[in-house]
Design a protein around this motif. Sequence first.
Motif, PDB file in Angstrom:
ATOM      1  N   THR A  73       0.823  -1.219   0.000  1.00 47.05           N
ATOM      2  CA  THR A  73       0.000   0.000   0.000  1.00 47.05           C
ATOM      3  C   THR A  73       0.856   1.268   0.000  1.00 47.05           C
ATOM      4  N   PRO A  74       1.773   1.431   0.957  1.00 48.20           N
ATOM      5  CA  PRO A  74       2.619   2.633   0.879  1.00 48.20           C
ATOM      6  C   PRO A  74       3.520   2.615  -0.342  1.00 48.20           C
ATOM      7  N   LEU A  75       3.889   1.402  -0.756  1.00 47.06           N
ATOM      8  CA  LEU A  75       4.732   1.260  -1.938  1.00 47.06           C
ATOM      9  C   LEU A  75       4.047   1.859  -3.158  1.00 47.06           C
ATOM     10  N   VAL A  76       2.784   1.482  -3.367  1.00 46.59           N
ATOM     11  CA  VAL A  76       2.039   1.991  -4.519  1.00 46.59           C
ATOM     12  C   VAL A  76       1.668   3.447  -4.317  1.00 46.59           C
ATOM     13  N   HIS A  77       1.179   3.766  -3.127  1.00 48.43           N
ATOM     14  CA  HIS A  77       0.594   5.083  -2.890  1.00 48.43           C
ATOM     15  C   HIS A  77       1.621   6.201  -2.788  1.00 48.43           C
ATOM     16  N   THR A  78       2.696   5.965  -2.039  1.00 44.70           N
ATOM     17  CA  THR A  78       3.627   7.061  -1.778  1.00 44.70           C
ATOM     18  C   THR A  78       4.936   6.979  -2.550  1.00 44.70           C
ATOM     19  N   LEU A  79       5.250   5.793  -3.079  1.00 48.16           N
ATOM     20  CA  LEU A  79       6.545   5.666  -3.744  1.00 48.16           C
ATOM     21  C   LEU A  79       6.426   5.258  -5.201  1.00 48.16           C
ATOM     22  N   ILE A  80       5.811   4.111  -5.447  1.00 46.47           N
ATOM     23  CA  ILE A  80       5.727   3.647  -6.843  1.00 46.47           C
ATOM     24  C   ILE A  80       4.923   4.623  -7.682  1.00 46.47           C
ATOM     25  N   ALA A  81       3.724   4.990  -7.196  1.00 46.66           N
ATOM     26  CA  ALA A  81       2.857   5.848  -8.011  1.00 46.66           C
ATOM     27  C   ALA A  81       3.527   7.179  -8.361  1.00 46.66           C
ATOM     28  N   PRO A  82       3.982   7.963  -7.365  1.00 47.44           N
ATOM     29  CA  PRO A  82       4.623   9.225  -7.718  1.00 47.44           C
ATOM     30  C   PRO A  82       5.856   9.033  -8.586  1.00 47.44           C
ATOM     31  N   PHE A  83       6.671   8.018  -8.255  1.00 47.83           N
ATOM     32  CA  PHE A  83       7.897   7.835  -9.034  1.00 47.83           C
ATOM     33  C   PHE A  83       7.578   7.389 -10.451  1.00 47.83           C
ATOM     34  N   ILE A  84       6.728   6.377 -10.595  1.00 44.77           N
ATOM     35  CA  ILE A  84       6.413   5.877 -11.930  1.00 44.77           C
ATOM     36  C   ILE A  84       5.791   6.985 -12.777  1.00 44.77           C
ATOM     37  N   VAL A  85       4.808   7.664 -12.212  1.00 46.52           N
ATOM     38  CA  VAL A  85       4.116   8.699 -12.984  1.00 46.52           C
ATOM     39  C   VAL A  85       5.084   9.816 -13.361  1.00 46.52           C
ATOM     40  N   LYS A  86       5.824  10.334 -12.382  1.00 41.71           N
ATOM     41  CA  LYS A  86       6.758  11.429 -12.653  1.00 41.71           C
ATOM     42  C   LYS A  86       7.868  10.999 -13.598  1.00 41.71           C
ATOM     43  N   ASP A  87       8.474   9.843 -13.302  1.00 37.81           N
ATOM     44  CA  ASP A  87       9.591   9.352 -14.115  1.00 37.81           C
ATOM     45  C   ASP A  87       9.140   9.022 -15.530  1.00 37.81           C
ATOM     46  N   ILE A 129      -1.620  -8.493  -7.073  1.00 32.28           N
ATOM     47  CA  ILE A 129      -2.678  -7.532  -7.407  1.00 32.28           C
ATOM     48  C   ILE A 129      -3.952  -8.205  -7.937  1.00 32.28           C
ATOM     49  N   PRO A 130      -3.854  -9.259  -8.778  1.00 32.91           N
ATOM     50  CA  PRO A 130      -5.096  -9.887  -9.254  1.00 32.91           C
ATOM     51  C   PRO A 130      -5.966 -10.481  -8.139  1.00 32.91           C
ATOM     52  N   PHE A 131      -5.364 -10.764  -6.982  1.00 28.62           N
ATOM     53  CA  PHE A 131      -6.097 -11.441  -5.912  1.00 28.62           C
ATOM     54  C   PHE A 131      -6.503 -10.525  -4.760  1.00 28.62           C
ATOM     55  N   HIS A 132      -6.134  -9.238  -4.830  1.00 29.56           N
ATOM     56  CA  HIS A 132      -6.443  -8.309  -3.746  1.00 29.56           C
ATOM     57  C   HIS A 132      -7.089  -7.069  -4.346  1.00 29.56           C
ATOM     58  N   GLU A 133      -8.397  -6.968  -4.207  1.00 33.62           N
ATOM     59  CA  GLU A 133      -9.140  -5.887  -4.861  1.00 33.62           C
ATOM     60  C   GLU A 133      -8.687  -4.517  -4.382  1.00 33.62           C
ATOM     61  N   ASP A 134      -8.385  -4.384  -3.091  1.00 32.31           N
ATOM     62  CA  ASP A 134      -7.971  -3.081  -2.565  1.00 32.31           C
ATOM     63  C   ASP A 134      -6.677  -2.604  -3.221  1.00 32.31           C
ATOM     64  N   LEU A 135      -5.740  -3.523  -3.413  1.00 39.44           N
ATOM     65  CA  LEU A 135      -4.482  -3.164  -4.069  1.00 39.44           C
ATOM     66  C   LEU A 135      -4.685  -2.873  -5.551  1.00 39.44           C
ATOM     67  N   ARG A 136      -5.582  -3.648  -6.178  1.00 37.87           N
ATOM     68  CA  ARG A 136      -5.870  -3.448  -7.603  1.00 37.87           C
ATOM     69  C   ARG A 136      -6.477  -2.066  -7.836  1.00 37.87           C
ATOM     70  N   GLU A 137      -7.429  -1.678  -6.985  1.00 39.13           N
ATOM     71  CA  GLU A 137      -8.059  -0.361  -7.135  1.00 39.13           C
ATOM     72  C   GLU A 137      -7.061   0.761  -6.887  1.00 39.13           C
ATOM     73  N   LEU A 138      -6.188   0.550  -5.902  1.00 38.01           N
ATOM     74  CA  LEU A 138      -5.167   1.552  -5.606  1.00 38.01           C
ATOM     75  C   LEU A 138      -4.240   1.741  -6.799  1.00 38.01           C
ATOM     76  N   PHE A 139      -3.831   0.641  -7.409  1.00 40.80           N
ATOM     77  CA  PHE A 139      -2.954   0.704  -8.579  1.00 40.80           C
ATOM     78  C   PHE A 139      -3.639   1.437  -9.737  1.00 40.80           C
ATOM     79  N   LYS A 140      -4.909   1.118  -9.972  1.00 46.20           N
ATOM     80  CA  LYS A 140      -5.636   1.771 -11.070  1.00 46.20           C
ATOM     81  C   LYS A 140      -5.762   3.272 -10.838  1.00 46.20           C
ATOM     82  N   GLU A 141      -6.105   3.657  -9.610  1.00 47.36           N
ATOM     83  CA  GLU A 141      -6.329   5.069  -9.317  1.00 47.36           C
ATOM     84  C   GLU A 141      -5.028   5.870  -9.336  1.00 47.36           C
TER      85      GLU A 141
END
Length: 217
Positions: A73-87, A129-141
């Motif tokens: 969750t913090p990986l996607v929300h605070t690190l992966i998402a900002p880094f992937i999107v920005k990078d 991610i395919p097995f955890h809906e909360d993580l899947r939605e977080l990744f999509k958003e």
Amino acid sequence: MSSQESILDLILKEEKNITNKQKKILIAAIEAFSDKGYAATSTNEIAKKAGVAEGTIFRHYKTKKDLLTAILTPLVHTLIAPFIVKDFFRKVLDLSYNTFEEFIRAIVYNRLEFLKKNQALFKILIQEIPFHEDLRELFKEQIAKKIFKRMEELVDSFKAKGEIIDIPTYSSIRLTVTSIFGYFIARYILLPEAKWNDEEEIETTIQFILYGLTPRK
């Protein structure tokens, strides 16, 4: 992120209040989940890898799912998402391209560099991610929607120039992305032990996308 840092390095930097034991648990969990998958990994195995008692894990994380969530969750929300999107925007999506082929090559080589540094975390994300809906939605958003919007604009511009065939934009993006990540998944998750000729495989993947999406003369 420097050229030598991985996302795990950033997690450990960003978590100011994390204890040494928690760091060991998180690192051990990432290694175990990556090697065996979440379902096949026991908290006892993680404890042994981390060099702590199993009860120590449960003092910090009530369940194994809480431990997975603490990683992703913090990986996607605070690190992966900002880094992937920005990078990804800075190095690929915000640049201009003369051809669709230039655009595809930029995607492939940019993501390849990223995944080489973060193979273990990439494996966990793809596996769980395919097995955890909360993580899947977080990744999509946090990631998919932001990147998809810009890719739509670029694909529409290539379509207008006659660079790619006139099919729905969503289909063009889906076919492109699944071809690229299909290679990455086979290379780093399904068959990492195979004798890969990376340059040849990457070129074959790019040519497949190009000949599948470019208009016939």
